[in-house]
Design an enzyme around this catalytic site. Structure first.
Site, PDB file in Angstrom:
ATOM      1  N   ASP A  98       0.810  -1.223   0.000  1.00 15.64           N
ATOM      2  CA  ASP A  98       0.000   0.000   0.000  1.00 15.64           C
ATOM      3  C   ASP A  98       0.843   1.273   0.000  1.00 15.64           C
ATOM      4  OD1 ASP A  98      -2.390  -1.435  -0.035  1.00 15.64           O
ATOM      5  OD2 ASP A  98      -2.469  -1.550   2.153  1.00 15.64           O
ATOM      6  N   ALA A  99       2.057   1.202  -0.517  1.00 17.26           N
ATOM      7  CA  ALA A  99       2.861   2.423  -0.681  1.00 17.26           C
ATOM      8  C   ALA A  99       2.375   3.241  -1.865  1.00 17.26           C
ATOM      9  CB  ALA A  99       4.338   2.061  -0.867  1.00 17.26           C
ATOM     10  N   LYS A 155       2.040  -7.069 -14.170  1.00 16.41           N
ATOM     11  CA  LYS A 155       2.010  -7.401 -12.742  1.00 16.41           C
ATOM     12  C   LYS A 155       2.041  -8.921 -12.678  1.00 16.41           C
ATOM     13  CE  LYS A 155      -0.245  -6.291  -8.376  1.00 16.41           C
ATOM     14  NZ  LYS A 155       0.982  -5.712  -7.788  1.00 16.41           N
ATOM     15  N   ASP A 172      -5.647  -3.799  -9.394  1.00 16.97           N
ATOM     16  CA  ASP A 172      -4.395  -3.130  -9.763  1.00 16.97           C
ATOM     17  C   ASP A 172      -3.947  -3.540 -11.160  1.00 16.97           C
ATOM     18  OD1 ASP A 172      -4.411  -1.905  -7.311  1.00 16.97           O
ATOM     19  OD2 ASP A 172      -2.906  -3.223  -6.417  1.00 16.97           O
ATOM     20  N   GLY A 179       5.978  -5.078  -8.938  1.00 17.95           N
ATOM     21  CA  GLY A 179       6.116  -6.193  -8.024  1.00 17.95           C
ATOM     22  C   GLY A 179       4.924  -6.319  -7.094  1.00 17.95           C
ATOM     23  N   ALA A 180       5.061  -7.194  -6.107  1.00 20.57           N
ATOM     24  CA  ALA A 180       4.007  -7.408  -5.110  1.00 20.57           C
ATOM     25  C   ALA A 180       4.544  -6.983  -3.750  1.00 20.57           C
ATOM     26  CB  ALA A 180       3.599  -8.879  -5.082  1.00 20.57           C
ATOM     27  N   GLY A 181       3.775  -6.151  -3.033  1.00 20.59           N
ATOM     28  CA  GLY A 181       4.213  -5.718  -1.716  1.00 20.59           C
ATOM     29  C   GLY A 181       5.514  -4.940  -1.785  1.00 20.59           C
ATOM     30  N   THR A 226       2.458  10.616  -1.159  1.00 19.52           N
ATOM     31  CA  THR A 226       1.910  11.014   0.138  1.00 19.52           C
ATOM     32  C   THR A 226       0.642  10.225   0.434  1.00 19.52           C
ATOM     33  OG1 THR A 226       2.750  13.231  -0.328  1.00 19.52           O
ATOM     34  CG2 THR A 226       1.252  12.994   1.542  1.00 19.52           C
ATOM     35  N   PRO A 267       1.060  14.455  -4.092  1.00 19.00           N
ATOM     36  CA  PRO A 267       0.389  14.810  -2.844  1.00 19.00           C
ATOM     37  C   PRO A 267      -0.690  13.796  -2.495  1.00 19.00           C
ATOM     38  CG  PRO A 267      -0.489  16.120  -4.634  1.00 19.00           C
ATOM     39  CD  PRO A 267       0.654  15.318  -5.213  1.00 19.00           C
TER      40      PRO A 267
END
Length: 233
Positions: free
Chosen positions: A12-13, A37, A54, A117-119, A177, A209
């Site tokens: 979730d970045a 992906k 995604d 990638g994943a995670g 952000t 942002p």
């Protein structure tokens, strides 16, 4: 042709928002764009099979269009670590099986190809192999997505160190952000720029942002493709 592997400082970045934002920015320039992906968990059943939100977002930005299976060859229902999801589904994940369809994607020769990638960087794929081995097998540099929230500086520095230790080059980083009211946001961005861009020598591709409803086109407004398009790799 430019190709990059997109990883993040954590789950979730914002990898997909940045991946699709970069793809949208490339399309605005009239470039051909492909995205992949290789493995996705957290899917819903569709008439054609399992579909991941995604991966669908990445597919929507591909130009020319690509079939879903070319973008996301391995899709699993539960939103859990991919190696656990694959095990529960009776599927053996390994680097050759994941790398082969992504090499096919790269061989299409799009002006820009992004493989998400994943995670985070150390997510395992099985009992022996993890995400880094896939990036190494594909022989493409990394774009690092930093999810900006409390702890981001530490996570970013550790991830950068780990990527380099694995022998992979980081071609750029993005600050994404994640919260509407991040304490000391400017100070955190200055620190990230110092440690990643200054001492780390990695160009910043943009600061996105907090977006209440993030989407590719909005993210593209805050992203700079130039460092990637001018990258010697």
């Amino acid at each position: 042709m430019h190709a990059y592997f997109v990883t993040g400082t954590d789950t979730d970045a914002g990898k997909t928002v940045i991946t699709t934002g970069l793809m949208a920015a490339a399309r605005r320039r009239g470039l051909t764009v492909a995205g992949g992906k290789p493995v996705a968990s957290g899917c819903e059943r569709a008439p054609q099979g399992w579909r991941n939100a995604d991966a669908l977002a990445i597919q929507a930005q591909c130009h020319p269009a690509l079939p879903y299976e070319a973008v996301n060859p391995f899709a699993f229902e539960p939103a859990i670590a991919p190696h656990i999801a694959a095990h529960e589904a009776g599927v053996a994940l390994d680097i050759p099986r994941l790398a082969a369809p992504m090499r096919t994607l790269l061989e299409r020769g799009a002006d820009l190809t992004l493989i998400e990638g994943a995670g985070g960087w150390r997510v395992p794929l099985n009992e022996r192999e993890s995400i880094p081995e896939l990036a190494v097998a594909l022989q493409i540099p990394v774009v690092l997505v930093v999810g900006v929230r409390l702890g981001a500086i530490n996570h970013a520095r550790l991830t950068l160190e780990a990527i380099r230790r694995d022998g992979v080059r980081v071609a750029g980083w993005v600050a994404n952000t994640l919260e509407p009211d991040t304490p000391r946001l400017e100070e955190n961005l200055e620190a990230l720029t110092h440690w990643l861009g200054g001492q780390g020598g990695v160009p910043c591709l943009g600061v996105v942002p907090w977006l209440a409803s993030p989407d590719a086109e909005t993210a593209a407004d805050f992203l700079d493709l130039e460092p990637l398009l001018n990258d010697p790799a």
